[in-house]
Design an enzyme around this catalytic site. Structure first.
Site, mmCIF file in Angstrom:
data_model
loop_
_atom_site.group_PDB
_atom_site.id
_atom_site.type_symbol
_atom_site.label_atom_id
_atom_site.label_comp_id
_atom_site.label_asym_id
_atom_site.label_seq_id
_atom_site.Cartn_x
_atom_site.Cartn_y
_atom_site.Cartn_z
ATOM 1 N N LEU A 1 0.821 -1.207 0.000
ATOM 2 C CA LEU A 1 0.000 0.000 0.000
ATOM 3 C C LEU A 1 0.856 1.260 0.000
ATOM 4 O O LEU A 1 0.429 2.300 -0.512
ATOM 5 C CB LEU A 1 -0.947 -0.019 1.203
ATOM 6 C CG LEU A 1 -1.970 -1.151 1.204
ATOM 7 C CD1 LEU A 1 -2.930 -1.004 2.370
ATOM 8 C CD2 LEU A 1 -2.752 -1.205 -0.116
ATOM 9 N N ASP B 1 10.714 3.487 5.624
ATOM 10 C CA ASP B 1 10.356 2.086 5.849
ATOM 11 C C ASP B 1 11.549 1.442 6.539
ATOM 12 O O ASP B 1 12.648 2.018 6.571
ATOM 13 C CB ASP B 1 10.020 1.374 4.538
ATOM 14 C CG ASP B 1 9.072 0.196 4.751
ATOM 15 O OD1 ASP B 1 9.375 -0.668 5.608
ATOM 16 O OD2 ASP B 1 8.038 0.127 4.070
ATOM 17 N N ASP C 1 13.624 2.277 11.665
ATOM 18 C CA ASP C 1 12.837 1.421 12.552
ATOM 19 C C ASP C 1 11.940 2.348 13.362
ATOM 20 O O ASP C 1 12.428 3.181 14.136
ATOM 21 C CB ASP C 1 13.779 0.626 13.463
ATOM 22 C CG ASP C 1 13.035 -0.328 14.381
ATOM 23 O OD1 ASP C 1 11.801 -0.200 14.524
ATOM 24 O OD2 ASP C 1 13.695 -1.195 14.979
ATOM 25 N N GLY D 1 3.084 2.263 8.189
ATOM 26 C CA GLY D 1 4.188 1.410 8.580
ATOM 27 C C GLY D 1 3.843 0.502 9.743
ATOM 28 O O GLY D 1 2.820 0.677 10.415
ATOM 29 N N VAL E 1 4.206 -3.723 11.540
ATOM 30 C CA VAL E 1 4.062 -5.139 11.213
ATOM 31 C C VAL E 1 2.699 -5.337 10.556
ATOM 32 O O VAL E 1 1.673 -5.008 11.152
ATOM 33 C CB VAL E 1 4.180 -6.006 12.478
ATOM 34 C CG1 VAL E 1 4.002 -7.482 12.150
ATOM 35 C CG2 VAL E 1 5.529 -5.764 13.158
ATOM 36 N N TYR F 1 -2.262 -8.466 16.348
ATOM 37 C CA TYR F 1 -2.225 -7.429 15.311
ATOM 38 C C TYR F 1 -3.452 -6.519 15.424
ATOM 39 O O TYR F 1 -3.335 -5.295 15.418
ATOM 40 C CB TYR F 1 -2.171 -8.106 13.943
ATOM 41 C CG TYR F 1 -2.369 -7.187 12.776
ATOM 42 C CD1 TYR F 1 -1.361 -6.332 12.349
ATOM 43 C CD2 TYR F 1 -3.575 -7.188 12.067
ATOM 44 C CE1 TYR F 1 -1.546 -5.495 11.257
ATOM 45 C CE2 TYR F 1 -3.764 -6.361 10.980
ATOM 46 C CZ TYR F 1 -2.755 -5.509 10.580
ATOM 47 O OH TYR F 1 -2.947 -4.689 9.502
ATOM 48 N N SER G 1 -9.636 -5.603 2.826
ATOM 49 C CA SER G 1 -8.625 -6.426 2.143
ATOM 50 C C SER G 1 -8.225 -5.690 0.878
ATOM 51 O O SER G 1 -8.992 -5.678 -0.087
ATOM 52 C CB SER G 1 -9.207 -7.795 1.771
ATOM 53 O OG SER G 1 -9.831 -8.410 2.884
ATOM 54 N N ARG H 1 -14.228 -14.419 1.014
ATOM 55 C CA ARG H 1 -14.386 -13.382 2.035
ATOM 56 C C ARG H 1 -14.179 -11.999 1.430
ATOM 57 O O ARG H 1 -14.876 -11.045 1.782
ATOM 58 C CB ARG H 1 -13.401 -13.621 3.192
ATOM 59 C CG ARG H 1 -13.406 -12.508 4.240
ATOM 60 C CD ARG H 1 -12.466 -12.838 5.389
ATOM 61 N NE ARG H 1 -12.396 -11.751 6.345
ATOM 62 C CZ ARG H 1 -11.514 -10.766 6.295
ATOM 63 N NH1 ARG H 1 -10.602 -10.723 5.324
ATOM 64 N NH2 ARG H 1 -11.516 -9.812 7.209
#
Length: 270
Positions: A17, A36, A53, A74, A76, A138, A167, A176
């Site tokens: 994205l 990133d 980071d 950004g 996980v 998450y 999604s 889904r």
């Protein structure tokens, strides 16, 4: 021709994205500042990039200097260990908001997720005012970020649009996604609307295209003028032909969060 913003910061700019945003927002700011944790690839003339980071506040703080708006994508991107979620999504998002506060950035556009409400039953159509029901670590981190944004609005006046993405792929990949799909063009549109709306305060909206099936009542997105153009129904025959029906009593089919709701605790031994 002058552009609406001088500088927009995009985190997660090397991701799926993030790359969509780099293309979509190039005409909206004189400079796109990109960051990133991994290589950003070749930079265009209007881009400036830093590998960072997000859990390292000393590295994050200067990224917000002289920035008009932040699009925070950004962190996980899927379920993982609590340690990684804590650093990338919880500590990282705190660092973004605190850097915004210290540098006077007025608005953060945050890529939240449907996994913040993933344990609602698929028989329920919900709006953005419902209580959190995360389906994963998450998803829990997305709940934290949404509440963090509210704190920074209430206490410091930093606006937020939290986009609960369904999604977002080039096309729907399974059954889904006939209900949750967000096209790349519609994703770009909802971010653009979030940047240009005159006032957003603290908002939660759903990032979903104009699908016949939908789990979410997205009327709260009307105040920013988001009108999705694409539909998963254009791919319905292909998806139905390639993916057999799920057992409706299985958690992955029963809940909004799909497979995230049906999975066990990530850190359990497999």
């Amino acid at each position: 021709m002058s552009k609406p913003f001088k500088r927009i910061l995009i985190t997660g700019a090397a991701g799926r994205l993030g790359r969509v945003l780099r293309a979509a927002l190039k005409d909206h700011a004189e400079i796109l500042r990109l960051t990133d944790i991994t290589d950003l690839g070749e930079l265009a003339a209007h881009e400036e990039g830093t590998i960072c980071d997000l859990a390292d506040f000393d590295k994050v703080l200067p990224l917000a200097k002289d920035v008009d708006m932040i699009v925070h994508a950004g962190g996980v991107p899927v379920e993982n260990t609590f340690e990684l979620i804590l650093k990338g999504n919880i500590q990282g998002t705190y660092n973004i908001y605190e850097a915004a506060r210290q540098h006077g950035v007025k608005r953060v556009i945050y890529t939240s997720s449907n996994h913040a409400i993933g344990f609602y039953d698929r028989t329920e159509t919900i709006d953005a005012s419902v209580a959190h029901r995360p389906d994963s670590l998450y998803g829990l981190s997305k709940c934290f970020a949404e509440d963090l944004g509210r704190y920074y609005w209430d206490k410091f006046g930093i606006e937020s649009v939290n986009i609960r993405i369904g999604s977002s792929f080039e096309e729907p990949l399974d059954r889904r996604m006939l209900a949750t799909w967000l096209s790349f063009d519609d994703f770009a549109q909802i971010v653009e609307r979030s940047l240009h709306a005159p006032r957003v305060a603290h908002m939660i909206v759903y990032g979903v295209s104009n699908n016949r099936e939908c789990l979410w009542d997205n009327r709260m997105a009307s105040s920013i003028g988001y009108v999705p153009k694409d539909s998963a129904d254009d791919y319905r025959e292909k998806v139905l032909a390639n993916h057999p029906p799920l057992n409706p009593n299985e958690p992955s089919a029963r809940y909004h969060g799909g497979a995230f709701a049906g999975a066990g605790h990530f850190e359990d031994k497999k």
